[in-house]
Design an enzyme around this catalytic site. Sequence first.
Site, PDB file in Angstrom:
ATOM      1  N   GLY A  92       1.761 -56.324  95.673  1.00  0.00           N
ATOM      2  CA  GLY A  92       2.321 -57.216  96.693  1.00  0.00           C
ATOM      3  C   GLY A  92       1.666 -58.267  96.954  1.00  0.00           C
ATOM      4  O   GLY A  92       0.476 -58.364  96.638  1.00  0.00           O
ATOM      5  N   GLN A 142      -1.789 -65.380 101.767  1.00  0.00           N
ATOM      6  CA  GLN A 142      -2.591 -65.246 100.888  1.00  0.00           C
ATOM      7  C   GLN A 142      -2.393 -66.428  99.801  1.00  0.00           C
ATOM      8  O   GLN A 142      -3.190 -66.734  98.771  1.00  0.00           O
ATOM      9  CB  GLN A 142      -2.296 -63.764  99.889  1.00  0.00           C
ATOM     10  CG  GLN A 142      -2.709 -62.738 100.791  1.00  0.00           C
ATOM     11  CD  GLN A 142      -2.648 -61.417  99.935  1.00  0.00           C
ATOM     12  OE1 GLN A 142      -1.270 -60.867  99.626  1.00  0.00           O
ATOM     13  NE2 GLN A 142      -3.440 -60.991  98.997  1.00  0.00           N
ATOM     14  N   CYS A 147      -6.866 -55.585  96.959  1.00  0.00           N
ATOM     15  CA  CYS A 147      -6.276 -56.528  97.383  1.00  0.00           C
ATOM     16  C   CYS A 147      -6.577 -57.654  96.450  1.00  0.00           C
ATOM     17  O   CYS A 147      -7.563 -57.878  96.267  1.00  0.00           O
ATOM     18  CB  CYS A 147      -6.589 -56.753  98.984  1.00  0.00           C
ATOM     19  SG  CYS A 147      -5.801 -58.328  99.592  1.00  0.00           S
ATOM     20  N   LEU A 148      -5.325 -58.584  96.291  1.00  0.00           N
ATOM     21  CA  LEU A 148      -5.539 -59.587  95.377  1.00  0.00           C
ATOM     22  C   LEU A 148      -6.638 -60.599  95.873  1.00  0.00           C
ATOM     23  O   LEU A 148      -7.171 -61.635  95.337  1.00  0.00           O
ATOM     24  CB  LEU A 148      -4.375 -60.414  95.072  1.00  0.00           C
ATOM     25  CG  LEU A 148      -3.229 -59.348  94.283  1.00  0.00           C
ATOM     26  CD1 LEU A 148      -1.933 -60.160  94.065  1.00  0.00           C
ATOM     27  CD2 LEU A 148      -4.054 -58.947  92.802  1.00  0.00           C
ATOM     28  N   HIS A 176      -0.062 -52.477 103.881  1.00  0.00           N
ATOM     29  CA  HIS A 176      -0.750 -53.642 103.795  1.00  0.00           C
ATOM     30  C   HIS A 176      -0.385 -54.950 103.839  1.00  0.00           C
ATOM     31  O   HIS A 176      -1.123 -55.837 104.292  1.00  0.00           O
ATOM     32  CB  HIS A 176      -1.161 -53.253 102.127  1.00  0.00           C
ATOM     33  CG  HIS A 176      -2.420 -54.089 101.814  1.00  0.00           C
ATOM     34  ND1 HIS A 176      -3.630 -53.556 101.173  1.00  0.00           N
ATOM     35  CD2 HIS A 176      -2.208 -55.414 101.419  1.00  0.00           C
ATOM     36  CE1 HIS A 176      -3.973 -54.713 100.736  1.00  0.00           C
ATOM     37  NE2 HIS A 176      -3.480 -55.733 100.629  1.00  0.00           N
ATOM     38  N   GLU A 177       0.584 -55.249 103.398  1.00  0.00           N
ATOM     39  CA  GLU A 177       1.345 -56.599 103.245  1.00  0.00           C
ATOM     40  C   GLU A 177       1.652 -57.042 104.737  1.00  0.00           C
ATOM     41  O   GLU A 177       1.538 -58.310 104.988  1.00  0.00           O
ATOM     42  CB  GLU A 177       2.588 -56.730 102.244  1.00  0.00           C
ATOM     43  CG  GLU A 177       2.259 -56.292 101.082  1.00  0.00           C
ATOM     44  CD  GLU A 177       1.164 -57.094 100.319  1.00  0.00           C
ATOM     45  OE1 GLU A 177       0.848 -58.097 100.653  1.00  0.00           O
ATOM     46  OE2 GLU A 177       0.488 -56.609  99.266  1.00  0.00           O
ATOM     47  N   HIS A 232      -1.420 -58.117 106.472  1.00  0.00           N
ATOM     48  CA  HIS A 232      -1.451 -59.700 106.217  1.00  0.00           C
ATOM     49  C   HIS A 232      -1.209 -60.670 107.140  1.00  0.00           C
ATOM     50  O   HIS A 232      -1.706 -61.516 107.415  1.00  0.00           O
ATOM     51  CB  HIS A 232      -1.078 -59.804 104.654  1.00  0.00           C
ATOM     52  CG  HIS A 232      -2.233 -59.546 103.543  1.00  0.00           C
ATOM     53  ND1 HIS A 232      -3.475 -60.178 103.624  1.00  0.00           N
ATOM     54  CD2 HIS A 232      -2.199 -58.798 102.654  1.00  0.00           C
ATOM     55  CE1 HIS A 232      -4.046 -59.772 102.512  1.00  0.00           C
ATOM     56  NE2 HIS A 232      -3.198 -58.782 101.934  1.00  0.00           N
TER      57      HIS A 232
HETATM   58 ZN    ZN Z   1      -3.610 -57.759 100.317  1.00  0.00          ZN
END
Ligand code: ZN
Length: 150
Positions: A46, A51, A89-90, A131-132, A135
């Site tokens: 995701g 981000q 997480c990226l 999670h997303e 963000h």
């Molecule tokens: Zn993330």
Amino acid sequence: MAKLKILKVGDSTLRKVCRPVDEITPRITRLLDDMIDTMRAADGVGLAAPQVGVLRRVVVIETPDDGLIELINPKIIAFSGEQEGEEGCLSVPGRWGITTRPMHVTVRALNRKGETFDITGSGLLAKAFCHEIDHLDGKLYIDIAKMIDN
Ligand code: ZN
């Protein structure tokens, strides 16, 4: 379509609350396309707009079982159950933690045509929704995780 730069933890943009999308312009659909390219190139499940430095409520998710999901202005409208497991997480490369998330999550969002839809996910998809969407409110999983790498 283009691959965008993914911001890393410590960048203040990741801690800001994102604004809703009030009109789905070509800029928003291009953002979705670029976020999909970026997520796939980074081998992520995701990606949320902050981000890639855009403070708008836009998310893309892709899992092997659920396929590609685009969410504009997503809101969690129901959740149930509990799961504990690994999360990453990226924007926090090379690190992992254990989180507790709901097992089932229902999200209401707009698609790129501006139509409202509801989608329910379980397991990995439920975790990705939480999670997303976190963000979009400036929250990172490391705030709630028990980190396992140090
Ligand atoms: Zn993330």
